[in-house]
Design a protein around this motif. Structure first.
Motif, short mmCIF file in Angstrom:
data_model
loop_
_atom_site.label_atom_id
_atom_site.label_comp_id
_atom_site.label_asym_id
_atom_site.label_seq_id
_atom_site.Cartn_x
_atom_site.Cartn_y
_atom_site.Cartn_z
N SER A 316 0.83 -1.21 0.00
CA SER A 316 0.00 0.00 0.00
C SER A 316 0.86 1.26 0.00
O SER A 316 0.52 2.25 -0.66
N ILE A 317 1.97 1.24 0.70
CA ILE A 317 2.88 2.40 0.70
C ILE A 317 3.50 2.59 -0.68
O ILE A 317 3.61 3.72 -1.18
N TYR A 318 3.88 1.49 -1.31
CA TYR A 318 4.45 1.58 -2.66
C TYR A 318 3.43 2.17 -3.63
O TYR A 318 3.76 3.01 -4.48
N THR A 319 2.16 1.75 -3.52
CA THR A 319 1.11 2.22 -4.43
C THR A 319 0.91 3.72 -4.31
O THR A 319 0.88 4.44 -5.32
N ILE A 320 0.80 4.24 -3.09
CA ILE A 320 0.57 5.68 -2.94
C ILE A 320 1.84 6.46 -3.30
O ILE A 320 1.77 7.56 -3.85
N GLU A 321 3.01 5.88 -3.05
CA GLU A 321 4.25 6.56 -3.45
C GLU A 321 4.31 6.74 -4.96
O GLU A 321 4.63 7.84 -5.45
N MET A 322 4.01 5.68 -5.74
CA MET A 322 4.06 5.77 -7.19
C MET A 322 3.04 6.78 -7.71
O MET A 322 3.32 7.54 -8.65
N GLU A 323 1.87 6.81 -7.10
CA GLU A 323 0.85 7.76 -7.53
C GLU A 323 1.30 9.20 -7.30
O GLU A 323 1.18 10.06 -8.17
N LEU A 324 1.87 9.46 -6.11
CA LEU A 324 2.28 10.82 -5.78
C LEU A 324 3.48 11.26 -6.63
O LEU A 324 3.57 12.43 -7.03
N ARG A 325 4.40 10.35 -6.89
CA ARG A 325 5.57 10.71 -7.72
C ARG A 325 5.14 11.08 -9.13
O ARG A 325 5.75 11.93 -9.78
N LYS A 326 4.09 10.43 -9.62
CA LYS A 326 3.59 10.75 -10.96
C LYS A 326 2.83 12.07 -10.96
O LYS A 326 2.99 12.89 -11.86
N THR A 327 1.97 12.28 -9.94
CA THR A 327 1.12 13.47 -9.89
C THR A 327 1.90 14.71 -9.45
O THR A 327 1.64 15.81 -9.94
N PHE A 328 2.84 14.52 -8.53
CA PHE A 328 3.62 15.65 -7.99
C PHE A 328 5.11 15.34 -8.15
O PHE A 328 5.78 14.98 -7.17
N PRO A 329 5.64 15.46 -9.37
CA PRO A 329 7.03 15.04 -9.62
C PRO A 329 8.07 15.83 -8.83
O PRO A 329 9.17 15.33 -8.61
N ASP A 330 7.76 17.05 -8.42
CA ASP A 330 8.73 17.87 -7.68
C ASP A 330 8.63 17.70 -6.16
O ASP A 330 9.40 18.31 -5.42
N LEU A 331 7.69 16.90 -5.71
CA LEU A 331 7.48 16.73 -4.27
C LEU A 331 8.58 15.87 -3.66
O LEU A 331 8.95 14.83 -4.20
N GLN A 332 9.11 16.32 -2.52
CA GLN A 332 10.10 15.54 -1.79
C GLN A 332 9.38 14.48 -0.95
O GLN A 332 8.66 14.81 -0.01
N LEU A 333 9.57 13.24 -1.33
CA LEU A 333 8.87 12.12 -0.67
C LEU A 333 9.87 11.22 0.03
O LEU A 333 10.97 11.00 -0.45
N LYS A 334 9.43 10.68 1.15
CA LYS A 334 10.22 9.65 1.82
C LYS A 334 9.27 8.59 2.33
O LYS A 334 8.30 8.89 3.04
N THR A 335 9.52 7.34 1.96
CA THR A 335 8.66 6.24 2.40
C THR A 335 9.33 5.50 3.55
O THR A 335 10.53 5.20 3.50
N ILE A 336 8.53 5.20 4.57
CA ILE A 336 9.05 4.56 5.78
C ILE A 336 8.19 3.35 6.10
O ILE A 336 6.99 3.49 6.37
N ILE A 337 8.77 2.17 6.05
CA ILE A 337 8.06 0.96 6.47
C ILE A 337 8.38 0.74 7.94
O ILE A 337 9.53 0.49 8.31
N ALA A 338 7.36 0.87 8.77
CA ALA A 338 7.58 0.78 10.22
C ALA A 338 6.26 0.44 10.91
O ALA A 338 5.18 0.71 10.38
N ASP A 339 6.39 -0.13 12.10
CA ASP A 339 5.23 -0.47 12.91
C ASP A 339 5.16 0.53 14.06
O ASP A 339 6.12 0.69 14.83
#
Length: 607
Positions: A316-339
């Motif tokens: 699910s994190i990968y899915t939203i990351e790919m969507e945001l990178r496509k829609t907002f290419p200049d956005l600084q994103l960081k994905t964190i897998i954590a509990d």
């Protein structure tokens, strides 16, 4: 290059039309017995016109058009091609012929060329339409279109030109001036009040609502009339599609639950109040979930310095990351897998990323599942929230927004009680912290994971039965984007310690919702698709509430957001009870539900 025989034949027909037009014009001019000196002129004029009209027809692309789909645009192109071709030919004759061609011949030949060239092509279109109709499956579904405006006529054209097994019987339109008129040769059969009688009289199988500019209330009123007809409903969704020319059958969608709610979408102007995330480091926990992912989408519009997507599920994190990178290419994103249950991991994340704003959406929310797994509900919703909130306090987060639930009010479920404890904890923490801790409480959101709507639709698709827990069960509903807009708005109002309550509109009876969905799918409830009652599941209650008895509601600047002010709580007592919960979870010596009952007085343990 291989010549297209059809286009060559069409060109030859056009030339024959030009010759015939000129010959007949001379014949009419001299009543069939014109002088010999004009015969040579006629031949020369015909030869020059062959070239002139040929060039003009080619320039205006009369041989690159699909005439079976001809429209006003093609008619205009024929008019331009004939006029320009005639003017060009006449101009050349003035230069090269010794005698001027009589103006009456020029005019008559132009009229005849226009009539025959255009007529021949539109006869081709009519034959093509009739051929398509004859090629359609002999069993046609009678279709009624609600809305005889631009959108309705465009949909009608596409249906008529496509072999889809559909026959448009008529239009419905509330404009009385259109009543009994014909649009595209299709009658306007009445206003919305006539829909039931028209459906019965004309044996309608499907209704398409083509009113993209209508308000949600107007659509709801029409849907309310249509749903009792027993036919399937579809609609054209957006005015933007009409403006941009995207109206087509592929855009027509099934009626959604939003259309049944009878209210226009909540409109929130976020542009002026989102400075609290602009150029800030923003952390969203549960970023892969329904609410968390929508938070990320809407926050991204306001240019955060960095958006941190934290979640436990990598897919699910990968899915939203790919969507945001496509829609907002200049956005600084960081994905964190954590509990969030891992306190050391949370400390590490906050130490490394230093978020300034936190939206805490990570939670276990499924009521019956959590009732059967209370330990996991406590670990995630209580201890996980405590871990994230403690880190926010320790690392100087400016604003912390907890996504809560109406099930936290007078809870009858473990899930609701754990969300209530989470609310209580951040409120006590707020009293001694520089961080502004607030909670936002709302009801069910349409389309979220585990929502009743997709479940009902699946059951209908499988032929039923549709299962409802209790005939009197009611719930509040709101769309995911609406809920998130209000969450972001509420975050801007935060001064610390508030529980913001979202106005969810009028509650909806789940049984009525099930019946409407069955009707909108073209079936009859209890006859073609049965509805069965399974009984209230563990932890559920018939009516949801948004405020406890102790909370006094206060208005905000937004008419859909209110503040509930709960009574004061003893922080040391609450922390002691949470420590007891941790011991019980660790050794299982006492019932978790009994400890929860002591922390949340409104919660009652059901044996």
């Amino acid at each position: 290059m291989k010549l297209n025989k059809g286009l060559v034949a069409l060109f030859l027909i056009d030339i024959l039309i030009v010759w015939f037009s000129i010959g007949s014009s001379y014949s009419f001019r001299f009543y069939g017995d014109f002088p010999a000196e004009y015969r040579l002129q006629m031949i020369q004029y015909a030869g020059i016109s062959t070239i002139g009209f040929g060039i003009s027809f080619y320039y205006f692309q009369l041989y690159r058009r699909a005439w079976e789909h001809a429209s006003v645009e093609e008619l205009i192109s024929i008019l331009k091609a004939v006029v320009i071709g005639g003017v060009l030919s006449t101009a050349v004759t003035l230069l090269v012929l010794p005698e001027r061609v009589p103006i009456s011949i020029v005019v008559r030949s132009l009229e005849t060329v226009l009539l025959l060239v255009g007529g021949y092509r539109f006869i081709t279109r009519i034959i093509g339409i009739r051929t398509n109709r004859n090629a359609v499956d002999p069993v046609l579904n009678n279709v009624l279109i609600v809305g005889a405006g631009n959108c309705g006529t465009l949909i009608a054209r596409e249906i008529r030109s496509s072999a889809l097994g559909m026959k448009i019987v008529g239009f419905i339109d509330d404009d009385l001036k259109k009543y009994k008129m014909h649009v595209l040769g299709i009658p306007v059969l009445g206003t919305r009040e006539h829909i039931p009688s028209v459906v019965k009289e004309k044996d309608i199988k499907e209704i398409i609502i083509a009113m993209p500019s209508a308000s949600r209330q107007q659509i709801s009123e029409i849907v309310a009339i249509c749903k009792n007809t027993g036919v399937k409903l579809k609609m054209m969704p957006r005015l933007n599609d009409l403006i941009s020319g995207k109206v087509s059958l592929s855009k027509v969608r099934d009626i959604s639950v939003e259309d049944l709610l009878g209210r226009d979408p909540i409109k929130t102007d976020l542009d002026g109040i989102m400075n609290y995330v602009h150029h800030k480091s923003v952390l969203v926990t549960g970023a892969g979930g329904s609410i968390g992912s929508e938070l990320c989408r809407q926050i991204s519009r306001f240019e955060p310095k960095e958006l941190l997507l934290l979640g436990h599920g990598e897919n699910s994190i990968y899915t939203i990351e790919m969507e945001l990178r496509k829609t907002f290419p200049d956005l600084q994103l960081k994905t964190i897998i954590a509990d969030i249950q891992d306190k050391e991991r949370m400390n590490s994340v906050f130490d490394e990323c230093r978020p300034q704003v936190v939206f805490h959406a990570a939670a276990h929310k499924h009521v019956p599942l959590m009732e059967r797994n209370p330990t996991e509900a406590v670990k995630n919703n209580v201890f996980g929230t405590k871990n994230v909130a403690d880190c926010a306090d320790e690392y100087g987060v400016e604003r912390f927004v907890l996504i809560s639930s109406d099930k936290a009010v007078n809870p009858t479920s473990v899930m609701g009680a754990t969300k209530r404890i989470a609310e209580m904890y951040i409120q006590t923490l707020n009293t001694s912290s520089n961080t502004k801790f607030v909670a936002v409480r709302f009801g069910n959101v349409l389309g979220s994971r585990g929502s009743v709507i997709p479940f009902f639709k699946q059951q209908i698709a499988e032929g039923g039965p549709v299962t409802v827990t209790h005939p009197e069960m009611v719930r509040f509903f709101m769309t995911i984007p609406e809920a998130v807009q209000l969450v972001l708005q509420a975050g801007s109002f935060a001064s610390g310690g508030e529980i913001f309550v979202l106005d969810m509109g009028s509650p909806v009876k789940i049984l009525n919702l099930a019946e409407d969905l069955i009707k909108l799918s073209g079936f009859e409830p209890y006859e073609e698709i049965d509805i069965t009652f399974t009984g209230i599941r563990e932890g559920e209650k018939l009516y949801e509430e948004l405020l406890t008895d102790e909370e006094n509601i206060t208005a905000t600047q937004h008419n859909r957001i209110f503040i509930g002010k709960p009574s004061e709580m003893n922080r040391s007592h609450l922390e002691l009870e949470i420590l007891r919960l941790q011991r019980v979870v660790a050794d299982g010596s006492t019932s978790i539900k009994e400890i929860i009952d002591q922390i949340v007085p409104m919660y009652e343990v059901v044996s």
